[in-house]
Write a protein that holds these residues in place. Structure first.
Motif, short mmCIF file in Angstrom:
data_model
loop_
_atom_site.label_atom_id
_atom_site.label_comp_id
_atom_site.label_asym_id
_atom_site.label_seq_id
_atom_site.Cartn_x
_atom_site.Cartn_y
_atom_site.Cartn_z
N MET A 40 2.02 -10.61 8.02
CA MET A 40 3.59 -11.13 8.22
C MET A 40 4.28 -10.45 9.44
O MET A 40 5.01 -11.27 10.04
CB MET A 40 3.97 -10.96 6.85
N ALA A 41 4.22 -9.16 9.63
CA ALA A 41 5.06 -8.72 10.40
C ALA A 41 4.50 -9.23 12.03
O ALA A 41 5.56 -9.36 12.65
CB ALA A 41 4.89 -6.99 10.67
N ARG A 42 3.38 -9.47 12.18
CA ARG A 42 2.91 -9.85 13.52
C ARG A 42 3.35 -11.42 13.82
O ARG A 42 3.73 -11.67 14.87
CB ARG A 42 1.20 -10.02 13.44
N LYS A 43 3.19 -11.97 12.70
CA LYS A 43 3.73 -13.42 12.75
C LYS A 43 5.30 -13.46 13.26
O LYS A 43 5.51 -14.37 13.96
CB LYS A 43 3.58 -13.95 11.37
N ASN A 44 5.91 -12.53 12.67
CA ASN A 44 7.27 -12.60 12.95
C ASN A 44 7.92 -11.78 14.16
O ASN A 44 9.04 -11.62 14.33
CB ASN A 44 8.34 -12.05 11.73
N LYS A 45 6.73 -11.10 14.71
CA LYS A 45 7.04 -10.22 15.93
C LYS A 45 7.97 -9.05 15.48
O LYS A 45 8.82 -8.53 16.05
CB LYS A 45 7.68 -10.74 17.09
N ILE A 46 7.55 -8.35 14.37
CA ILE A 46 8.37 -7.32 13.53
C ILE A 46 7.48 -6.27 14.11
O ILE A 46 6.34 -6.11 13.89
CB ILE A 46 8.37 -7.59 12.15
N ILE A 47 8.25 -5.09 14.56
CA ILE A 47 7.42 -3.75 15.04
C ILE A 47 7.09 -3.21 13.79
O ILE A 47 7.67 -3.03 12.89
CB ILE A 47 8.53 -2.82 15.70
N LEU A 48 5.70 -2.75 13.96
CA LEU A 48 5.08 -1.82 12.74
C LEU A 48 5.10 -0.51 12.93
O LEU A 48 4.62 0.06 13.90
CB LEU A 48 3.69 -2.43 12.66
N ASN A 49 5.64 0.32 12.13
CA ASN A 49 5.92 1.65 12.35
C ASN A 49 5.48 2.33 10.84
O ASN A 49 5.90 1.69 10.03
CB ASN A 49 7.19 2.03 12.86
N ALA A 50 4.54 3.38 10.95
CA ALA A 50 4.44 4.11 9.67
C ALA A 50 4.86 5.60 9.54
O ALA A 50 4.64 6.19 10.71
CB ALA A 50 3.02 3.91 9.03
N TRP A 51 5.43 6.13 8.50
CA TRP A 51 5.59 7.55 8.52
C TRP A 51 5.12 7.93 7.07
O TRP A 51 4.75 7.32 6.24
CB TRP A 51 7.17 7.69 8.54
N THR A 52 5.21 9.42 7.06
CA THR A 52 4.80 10.46 8.14
C THR A 52 3.43 10.87 8.08
O THR A 52 3.04 11.31 6.77
CB THR A 52 5.82 11.52 7.85
N VAL A 53 2.77 10.48 8.87
CA VAL A 53 1.28 10.25 8.90
C VAL A 53 0.56 11.51 9.78
O VAL A 53 0.83 11.76 10.93
CB VAL A 53 0.83 8.99 9.73
N ASN A 54 0.36 12.47 8.75
CA ASN A 54 -0.41 13.56 9.11
C ASN A 54 -1.83 13.98 9.23
O ASN A 54 -2.42 14.91 9.77
CB ASN A 54 0.41 14.64 8.59
N GLU A 55 -2.48 13.01 8.19
CA GLU A 55 -4.20 13.06 8.30
C GLU A 55 -4.65 12.10 9.10
O GLU A 55 -4.17 10.89 9.45
CB GLU A 55 -4.45 12.68 6.78
N ALA A 56 -5.78 12.59 9.47
CA ALA A 56 -6.72 12.09 10.64
C ALA A 56 -7.33 10.78 10.03
O ALA A 56 -6.99 9.82 10.80
CB ALA A 56 -7.76 12.92 10.97
N GLN A 57 -7.76 10.61 8.76
CA GLN A 57 -8.19 9.38 8.08
C GLN A 57 -7.24 8.19 8.26
O GLN A 57 -7.34 7.15 8.67
CB GLN A 57 -8.70 9.69 6.66
N GLU A 58 -5.84 8.61 7.86
CA GLU A 58 -4.59 7.71 7.92
C GLU A 58 -4.20 7.36 9.22
O GLU A 58 -3.95 6.15 9.47
CB GLU A 58 -3.61 8.49 7.33
#
Ligand code: MG
Length: 269
Positions: free
Chosen positions: A222-240
């Motif tokens: 849905m974000a891509r379709k709307n050209k909404i920037i995707l950002n995620a916090w606070t990502v400290n683990e390698a797997q994530e």
């Protein structure tokens, strides 16, 4: 043409040519080609205080695409950089700047003002966006609006708007920024609006806790379709980090920028 007017000619040509180009502040800053945003600067690996100018400088030196920091306002309306509502057990909103600044950060640096922080972010920085989190006021919603306006005015007074991204948990703070500057880059932190809603409101990014995207994987498309920037916090683990990189997130906000940069490099090989 006499000698005097001849000598002025190159200067006149230069002035004319300069008038044909937009000033640097109007051209959007080009961030480094990686998705890494250092959360409160790059502090952890080097034992620096969070939100210090040293942590911002380190994020710039690492080549992060962005460096995040938190803005609060003192009792006498100074904008300072600190995550928690209290600094040295003093409520920032209820204490004057002169009393707060008596206490240095753990590396000896003084508590940075927003002006000092932005200036540091303008110096020898070709690629790191300044990701400015405006903390809501603990006193009132109105004071939050005032903080937003003062932050925005200072960003513009310093002509640093092309490299600033505004983020907040308070949707009305972002709306205030957009009222002042409809084209400003804003990203919402709370995670309770879907990308369709953000698009409707002119908010440019979903900067949500990574668990929100696991709970709503459909929001990525849905974000891509709307050209909404995707950002995620606070990502400290390698797997994530791996999962978010596979999903093609625009930004990953992390306390481990060195690890995220490494992961991103491996992905690109
Ligand atoms: Mg923050």
């Amino acid at each position: 043409m006499n000698i005097k007017s001849k000598s002025l000619l190159p200067a006149i040509v230069l002035l004319f040519a300069a008038g044909c180009f937009k000033p640097a502040s109007e051209v959007r800053f080009k961030a480094a080609d990686n998705p890494v945003v250092a959360h409160r600067g790059a502090w952890k690996k080097r034992g620096l205080p969070e939100n210090s100018i040293a942590s911002l400088r380190t994020a710039i030196e690492l080549g992060c695409a962005g460096s995040e920091f938190d803005v609060r306002m003192t009792a006498d309306d100074s904008l300072v950089i600190n995550h928690d509502p209290a600094y040295n057990e003093m409520s920032i909103e209820k204490t004057n700047y002169a009393d707060l600044v008596k206490f240095p950060l753990s590396n000896g640096e003084k508590l940075p003002t927003l002006r000092e922080y932005l200036r540091a972010g303008m110096s020898k920085n070709q690629h790191t966006l300044l990701v400015c989190e405006i903390k809501p006021s603990e006193t009132s919603k109105e004071r939050g609006q005032l903080i937003a306006e003062k932050v925005w005015r200072l960003v513009h007074a310093l002509k640093v708007q092309s490299r600033v991204v505004y983020i907040s948990f308070d949707y009305d703070i972002l709306k205030k920024i957009l009222q002042l500057e409809p084209g400003a880059v804003t990203q919402y932190l709370e995670g309770n609006h879907d990308p369709d809603q953000l698009k409707t409101d002119g908010v440019r990014g979903a900067d949500y806790h990574f668990s929100v995207f696991h709970a709503h994987p459909e929001w990525i498309e849905m974000a891509r379709k709307n050209k909404i920037i995707l950002n995620a916090w606070t990502v400290n683990e390698a797997q994530e980090m791996d999962w978010l990189l596979r999903q093609g997130f625009d930004f990953i906000t992390t306390n481990e920028p060195e690890l995220a940069l490494e992961k991103n490099k491996i992905k690109g090989l």
